[in-house]
Design a protein around this motif. Structure first.
Motif, PDB file in Angstrom:
ATOM      1  N   ARG A   2      44.792  43.440  58.475  1.00 26.01           N
ATOM      2  CA  ARG A   2      43.382  43.752  58.291  1.00 26.01           C
ATOM      3  C   ARG A   2      43.187  44.708  57.118  1.00 26.01           C
ATOM      4  O   ARG A   2      42.283  44.536  56.295  1.00 26.01           O
ATOM      5  CB  ARG A   2      42.836  44.367  59.581  1.00 26.01           C
ATOM      6  CG  ARG A   2      41.343  44.384  59.676  1.00 26.01           C
ATOM      7  CD  ARG A   2      40.863  44.907  61.029  1.00 26.01           C
ATOM      8  NE  ARG A   2      41.475  44.186  62.126  1.00 26.01           N
ATOM      9  CZ  ARG A   2      42.020  44.775  63.187  1.00 26.01           C
ATOM     10  NH1 ARG A   2      42.041  46.079  63.294  1.00 26.01           N
ATOM     11  NH2 ARG A   2      42.542  44.054  64.156  1.00 26.01           N
ATOM     12  N   ILE A  61      43.656  42.849  53.810  1.00 28.03           N
ATOM     13  CA  ILE A  61      42.493  42.004  53.511  1.00 28.03           C
ATOM     14  C   ILE A  61      41.332  42.856  53.007  1.00 28.03           C
ATOM     15  O   ILE A  61      40.667  42.503  52.022  1.00 28.03           O
ATOM     16  CB  ILE A  61      42.089  41.180  54.755  1.00 28.03           C
ATOM     17  CG1 ILE A  61      43.157  40.130  55.040  1.00 28.03           C
ATOM     18  CG2 ILE A  61      40.725  40.527  54.569  1.00 28.03           C
ATOM     19  CD1 ILE A  61      42.965  39.396  56.345  1.00 28.03           C
ATOM     20  N   ILE A  62      41.088  43.985  53.631  1.00 24.97           N
ATOM     21  CA  ILE A  62      40.010  44.880  53.192  1.00 24.97           C
ATOM     22  C   ILE A  62      40.281  45.383  51.781  1.00 24.97           C
ATOM     23  O   ILE A  62      39.378  45.431  50.932  1.00 24.97           O
ATOM     24  CB  ILE A  62      39.822  46.039  54.192  1.00 24.97           C
ATOM     25  CG1 ILE A  62      39.236  45.506  55.502  1.00 24.97           C
ATOM     26  CG2 ILE A  62      38.929  47.126  53.617  1.00 24.97           C
ATOM     27  CD1 ILE A  62      39.204  46.511  56.620  1.00 24.97           C
ATOM     28  N   ILE A  98      42.050  43.931  49.415  1.00 17.43           N
ATOM     29  CA  ILE A  98      41.867  42.821  48.471  1.00 17.43           C
ATOM     30  C   ILE A  98      40.374  42.590  48.216  1.00 17.43           C
ATOM     31  O   ILE A  98      39.943  42.430  47.064  1.00 17.43           O
ATOM     32  CB  ILE A  98      42.551  41.538  48.996  1.00 17.43           C
ATOM     33  CG1 ILE A  98      44.074  41.709  48.916  1.00 17.43           C
ATOM     34  CG2 ILE A  98      42.103  40.314  48.210  1.00 17.43           C
ATOM     35  CD1 ILE A  98      44.844  40.592  49.581  1.00 17.43           C
ATOM     36  N   LEU A  99      39.572  42.612  49.281  1.00 16.23           N
ATOM     37  CA  LEU A  99      38.133  42.424  49.115  1.00 16.23           C
ATOM     38  C   LEU A  99      37.513  43.547  48.280  1.00 16.23           C
ATOM     39  O   LEU A  99      36.652  43.293  47.425  1.00 16.23           O
ATOM     40  CB  LEU A  99      37.447  42.330  50.476  1.00 16.23           C
ATOM     41  CG  LEU A  99      37.728  41.067  51.281  1.00 16.23           C
ATOM     42  CD1 LEU A  99      37.092  41.158  52.656  1.00 16.23           C
ATOM     43  CD2 LEU A  99      37.225  39.843  50.541  1.00 16.23           C
ATOM     44  N   LEU A 100      37.950  44.773  48.491  1.00 16.27           N
ATOM     45  CA  LEU A 100      37.443  45.896  47.705  1.00 16.27           C
ATOM     46  C   LEU A 100      37.847  45.770  46.235  1.00 16.27           C
ATOM     47  O   LEU A 100      37.053  46.094  45.329  1.00 16.27           O
ATOM     48  CB  LEU A 100      37.934  47.226  48.279  1.00 16.27           C
ATOM     49  CG  LEU A 100      37.242  47.673  49.569  1.00 16.27           C
ATOM     50  CD1 LEU A 100      37.917  48.927  50.110  1.00 16.27           C
ATOM     51  CD2 LEU A 100      35.768  47.927  49.323  1.00 16.27           C
ATOM     52  N   ILE A 105      38.397  42.923  44.632  1.00 10.54           N
ATOM     53  CA  ILE A 105      37.571  41.852  44.070  1.00 10.54           C
ATOM     54  C   ILE A 105      36.161  42.364  43.775  1.00 10.54           C
ATOM     55  O   ILE A 105      35.601  42.103  42.702  1.00 10.54           O
ATOM     56  CB  ILE A 105      37.539  40.634  45.022  1.00 10.54           C
ATOM     57  CG1 ILE A 105      38.916  39.976  45.067  1.00 10.54           C
ATOM     58  CG2 ILE A 105      36.464  39.633  44.605  1.00 10.54           C
ATOM     59  CD1 ILE A 105      39.046  38.913  46.139  1.00 10.54           C
ATOM     60  N   LEU A 106      35.602  43.122  44.707  1.00 12.14           N
ATOM     61  CA  LEU A 106      34.274  43.708  44.503  1.00 12.14           C
ATOM     62  C   LEU A 106      34.270  44.659  43.311  1.00 12.14           C
ATOM     63  O   LEU A 106      33.349  44.642  42.487  1.00 12.14           O
ATOM     64  CB  LEU A 106      33.817  44.428  45.770  1.00 12.14           C
ATOM     65  CG  LEU A 106      32.457  45.108  45.711  1.00 12.14           C
ATOM     66  CD1 LEU A 106      31.359  44.056  45.563  1.00 12.14           C
ATOM     67  CD2 LEU A 106      32.228  45.959  46.931  1.00 12.14           C
ATOM     68  N   TYR A 140      34.370  42.683  40.090  1.00  9.11           N
ATOM     69  CA  TYR A 140      33.065  42.083  39.847  1.00  9.11           C
ATOM     70  C   TYR A 140      32.098  43.120  39.280  1.00  9.11           C
ATOM     71  O   TYR A 140      31.375  42.853  38.313  1.00  9.11           O
ATOM     72  CB  TYR A 140      32.524  41.476  41.145  1.00  9.11           C
ATOM     73  CG  TYR A 140      31.109  40.965  41.033  1.00  9.11           C
ATOM     74  CD1 TYR A 140      30.830  39.782  40.372  1.00  9.11           C
ATOM     75  CD2 TYR A 140      30.050  41.684  41.576  1.00  9.11           C
ATOM     76  CE1 TYR A 140      29.536  39.314  40.261  1.00  9.11           C
ATOM     77  CE2 TYR A 140      28.758  41.233  41.470  1.00  9.11           C
ATOM     78  CZ  TYR A 140      28.496  40.042  40.810  1.00  9.11           C
ATOM     79  OH  TYR A 140      27.221  39.599  40.695  1.00  9.11           O
TER      80      TYR A 140
END
Length: 108
Positions: free
Chosen positions: A79, A82-83, A85-87, A89-90, A93
């Motif tokens: 978990r 995954i968090i 990786i998402l951060l 990517i954000l 961006y």
């Protein structure tokens, strides 16, 4: 007359009287077990005794608890990855959008 702003708590005494404990029954069962042991009427399960069964049960429970704890740690780590990786990517961006915005702002 003594005035206090807060009351000092007194210690509480815990006294538990077992409801279902019968000392005479315990003694009688122990005598019966000794007599059966002397006569050779006990099975292997009876000879094992309560303490060994409890100890073995605790080992089994601790092992399963360890395995559950290990799987929970694995899930938690997944978990977290995954968090992260998402951060990332954000963040990428937002950096790209910021660069586009700065280019358009300075181009004018």
């Amino acid at each position: 007359m003594k005035f206090t702003f807060s009351k000092v708590a007194r210690h509480r005494v815990f006294q538990h009287d077992p409801i279902y404990y019968d000392e005479q029954k315990e003694k009688r069962e122990e005598r019966e077990r000794r007599i059966k042991e002397e006569l050779g009427l006990l099975t292997d399960e009876d000879k094992e005794g309560y303490a060994d069964r409890i100890r073995g049960g605790m080992r089994r429970r601790m092992k399963s608890h360890y395995e559950v704890n290990r799987s929970e740690k694995r899930r938690s780590n997944l978990r977290l990855v995954i968090i992260l990786i998402l951060l990332m990517i954000l963040g990428m961006y937002l950096i790209q959008e910021g660069m586009i915005w700065m280019e358009s702002f300075f181009a004018e």
